[in-house]
Motif scaffolding. Structure first.
Motif, short mmCIF file in Angstrom:
data_model
loop_
_atom_site.label_atom_id
_atom_site.label_comp_id
_atom_site.label_asym_id
_atom_site.label_seq_id
_atom_site.Cartn_x
_atom_site.Cartn_y
_atom_site.Cartn_z
N TYR A 99 24.65 92.68 -0.49
CA TYR A 99 24.10 91.03 -1.28
C TYR A 99 23.50 90.69 -0.61
O TYR A 99 22.41 89.71 -1.04
CB TYR A 99 25.71 90.39 -1.01
CG TYR A 99 26.08 89.22 -1.80
CD1 TYR A 99 26.63 89.14 -3.41
CD2 TYR A 99 25.76 88.03 -1.07
CE1 TYR A 99 26.27 87.77 -4.08
CE2 TYR A 99 26.19 86.76 -1.40
CZ TYR A 99 26.36 86.98 -3.19
OH TYR A 99 26.74 85.65 -4.10
N LEU A 100 23.31 90.51 0.78
CA LEU A 100 22.63 89.34 1.77
C LEU A 100 21.57 89.45 0.85
O LEU A 100 20.13 88.97 1.15
CB LEU A 100 23.02 89.35 2.56
CG LEU A 100 22.24 88.98 3.44
CD1 LEU A 100 21.81 87.32 3.55
CD2 LEU A 100 22.26 89.17 5.65
N LEU A 101 21.41 91.01 1.21
CA LEU A 101 19.55 91.47 1.14
C LEU A 101 19.17 91.25 -0.29
O LEU A 101 17.99 90.93 -0.65
CB LEU A 101 19.18 93.26 1.44
CG LEU A 101 19.24 93.18 2.60
CD1 LEU A 101 19.51 95.12 2.95
CD2 LEU A 101 18.36 93.14 3.02
N GLY A 102 20.34 91.22 -1.33
CA GLY A 102 19.69 91.55 -2.60
C GLY A 102 19.53 89.61 -2.79
O GLY A 102 18.60 89.21 -3.68
N ASP A 108 9.63 94.10 -0.48
CA ASP A 108 9.65 95.33 0.23
C ASP A 108 10.02 94.87 1.43
O ASP A 108 10.53 97.11 1.65
CB ASP A 108 7.80 94.62 1.28
CG ASP A 108 7.01 94.76 1.21
OD1 ASP A 108 6.52 94.83 0.50
OD2 ASP A 108 5.73 93.80 2.07
N LEU A 109 11.29 94.73 2.14
CA LEU A 109 12.37 94.79 2.76
C LEU A 109 13.59 95.62 1.55
O LEU A 109 14.34 96.61 2.09
CB LEU A 109 13.26 93.53 3.24
CG LEU A 109 12.03 93.34 4.26
CD1 LEU A 109 12.86 91.77 4.98
CD2 LEU A 109 12.25 93.99 6.18
N LYS A 110 13.70 95.13 0.36
CA LYS A 110 14.64 95.10 -0.69
C LYS A 110 14.12 97.16 -0.04
O LYS A 110 15.27 97.83 -1.01
CB LYS A 110 14.47 94.53 -2.00
CG LYS A 110 14.72 93.27 -1.86
CD LYS A 110 15.20 92.50 -2.94
CE LYS A 110 15.76 91.49 -2.92
NZ LYS A 110 15.39 89.90 -4.00
N ALA A 115 17.20 99.55 -1.68
CA ALA A 115 17.48 100.72 -2.53
C ALA A 115 18.23 102.02 -1.84
O ALA A 115 18.94 102.38 -2.37
CB ALA A 115 15.48 101.43 -2.63
N PRO A 116 18.28 102.44 -0.93
CA PRO A 116 18.60 103.72 -0.45
C PRO A 116 20.61 103.45 0.47
O PRO A 116 21.64 103.89 -0.37
CB PRO A 116 18.04 104.28 0.92
CG PRO A 116 17.85 102.75 1.69
CD PRO A 116 17.07 101.98 0.78
N MET A 117 20.86 101.87 0.14
CA MET A 117 21.67 101.21 0.08
C MET A 117 22.71 101.25 -0.92
O MET A 117 23.75 101.28 -1.43
CB MET A 117 21.96 100.01 0.98
CG MET A 117 21.96 99.64 2.35
SD MET A 117 21.49 98.20 3.49
CE MET A 117 23.14 97.33 2.98
N ILE A 118 22.15 100.57 -1.86
CA ILE A 118 22.37 100.96 -3.69
C ILE A 118 23.02 102.20 -3.69
O ILE A 118 23.70 102.70 -4.75
CB ILE A 118 21.27 100.18 -4.26
CG1 ILE A 118 21.48 98.73 -3.77
CG2 ILE A 118 21.60 100.12 -5.62
CD1 ILE A 118 21.14 97.44 -4.61
N ASP A 119 21.79 103.31 -4.04
CA ASP A 119 21.70 104.61 -4.61
C ASP A 119 22.65 105.76 -3.62
O ASP A 119 23.12 106.23 -4.33
CB ASP A 119 20.90 105.23 -4.32
CG ASP A 119 20.29 106.02 -2.68
OD1 ASP A 119 20.40 105.91 -2.23
OD2 ASP A 119 18.53 105.75 -3.19
N GLY A 120 23.75 104.83 -2.39
CA GLY A 120 24.83 105.36 -1.52
C GLY A 120 24.69 106.46 -0.63
O GLY A 120 25.05 107.20 -0.31
N SER A 121 22.96 106.60 -0.77
CA SER A 121 22.55 107.48 0.62
C SER A 121 22.48 107.03 2.20
O SER A 121 22.33 107.67 2.90
CB SER A 121 20.95 107.77 0.14
OG SER A 121 20.00 107.20 0.13
N ASP A 225 7.87 91.92 10.00
CA ASP A 225 8.17 91.47 9.10
C ASP A 225 9.28 92.03 8.51
O ASP A 225 9.53 91.70 7.08
CB ASP A 225 6.82 92.77 8.28
CG ASP A 225 6.51 94.31 8.63
OD1 ASP A 225 7.21 94.37 9.14
OD2 ASP A 225 5.79 94.75 7.99
N GLN A 226 10.00 92.78 10.40
CA GLN A 226 10.89 93.99 9.95
C GLN A 226 12.41 92.20 9.83
O GLN A 226 13.58 92.06 10.16
CB GLN A 226 11.49 94.45 10.23
CG GLN A 226 10.35 95.32 9.84
CD GLN A 226 10.88 97.17 10.58
OE1 GLN A 226 10.28 97.69 10.79
NE2 GLN A 226 12.29 97.35 11.09
#
Length: 390
Positions: A99-102, A108-110, A115-121, A225-226
């Motif tokens: 939620y926070l990252l979204g 770039d950070l997303k 992306a790997p958090m959303i896809d469950g990996s 940049d992170q």
């Protein structure tokens, strides 16, 4: 605002998946030293969720989120088993971190971390709390001692963190640290040799992989940049995360208490004592009736607070009220379920005893009841002074 047919359909699929596919996993022995599911179990269940189309169900394929009210109906269903949120990828701390990252992360950070958090990996961890015995930040983040300083095109972070849920085994971390500009947040890949896990204690709860680690951050170099957002805005970003995250906890544990109530109700209707079923003994029947009342009140409180968040408000006051009311009500429900089931209620024959333990811990994390009441009392005083010119 009404709940969309799409959200109701997702919630129905999540409930079917949890009841038919995940509940049988509750007896799986792939657990760590304090009873939390091992990652092998987590990712196996997520594979089933992916195949069933219920992985990260609150985030739609186009990247948009369900509303908070819609998220509630989905997360409550995922919570019907303590393993359900892990399988469906709606569990803390990942759900709050997504939620926070979204809301704050750059494109770039997303792409790199979200992306790997959303896809469950990838599992994640949120590094905020610090050891109380060292004077660090707990419920009062202004006491933060972890520091960050700019060195060329890197930030250098040093400090100690504790009760960092899921740090062991996480692939993504969000670290809060203090700079001259104020609080900052950083995205990092895990594991990192500059972060040493010192201890993972046995705790009363056992639903979250990786436990709640104490760790040392020693000269961690993070590319500039992170940084999440801008320097000095870390506390603001924390509120963006924490208000809905508190409510999400309420949603998930309400689901678990609904299931515990189902189990206790079934027991009371099957068990006979003193010539009649337990449900016909007033003391038992009344406890289940009180559960029914508390469950409905929790549902209404969650829906009300979710509606406030859906207006775009941070909802800090409302989420504090919901966190207190729901966590305390769920504790009563879980306790009654144990009591109705007697000796069986304190064994691992059902999930009832685990739900009791998990809800007891919930009354502390994401802000203890007393901290939220203190915060609400301060608002009452401010409002009075504003009204009376004090």
């Amino acid at each position: 605002m009404t709940i969309s047919a799409c959200a109701l359909e997702i919630a129905g699929r999540v409930e079917t998946f949890v009841r038919e596919t995940i509940i049988p996993y509750e007896t799986d022995t792939r657990r760590d030293h304090h009873g939390a599911p091992l990652d092998a179990l987590v990712y196996e269940m997520r594979g089933h969720a992916r195949a069933a189309g219920v992985l990260t169900p609150h985030i739609l394929p186009d990247g948009s989120h369900l509303t908070q009210r819609e998220t509630a109906v989905v997360l409550i269903k995922s919570g019907l088993s303590p393993l359900g949120p892990l399988a469906c990828n709606t569990m803390a701390p990942d759900e709050g971190n997504m939620y926070l990252l979204g809301h704050v992360g750059s494109a770039d950070l997303k792409a790199r971390f979200l992306a790997p958090m959303i896809d469950g990996s990838a599992r994640s961890a949120f590094f905020m709390t610090e050891p109380a015995e060292e004077g660090g930040a707990g419920s009062d983040p202004s006491m933060m001692k972890t520091t960050c300083r700019l060195d060329g095109n890197h930030w250098v972070i040093d400090g100690r963190k504790t009760f960092i849920t899921g740090a062991q085994g996480a692939k993504v971390g969000i670290i809060m640290a203090k700079a001259e500009e104020g609080a900052c947040m950083f995205l990092i890949e895990l594991p990192d040799p500059a972060i040493r896990i010192d201890h993972v204690p046995n705790t009363i709860d056992s639903s979250m992989p990786g436990g709640h680690a104490t760790l040392t951050i020693d000269n961690l170099r993070v590319p500039a940049d992170q940084m999440l957002g801008v320097a000095g805005e870390g506390f603001k970003y924390a509120q963006i995360r924490l208000s809905p995250a508190r409510l999400s906890h309420c949603m998930r544990w309400l689901g678990s208490c609904i299931r515990a109530h189902e189990i206790a109700t079934d027991y009371a209707n099957r068990r006979t004592a003193f010539g009649k079923t337990l449900i016909d003994h007033e003391g038992v029947g009344f406890m289940l009736a009180e559960n029914m009342i508390d469950l409905k009140q929790c549902e209404l409180m969650i829906d009300w607070c979710a509606g406030v968040l859906d207006t775009g408000s941070l909802g800090t006051v409302e989420s504090s009220m919901a966190k207190v009311a729901v966590s305390e009500a769920l504790m009563r429900i879980a306790d009654r379920c144990v009591q109705v089931m007697g000796g069986t209620g304190v064994t691992d024959k059902t999930i009832v005893e685990q739900v009791f333990r998990e809800v007891r811990a919930f009354r502390i994390y994401d802000g203890p009841t007393e901290v939220h009441k203190w915060s609400l009392a301060k608002k009452i005083k401010r409002d009075w002074k504003t009204k009376h010119g004090g």
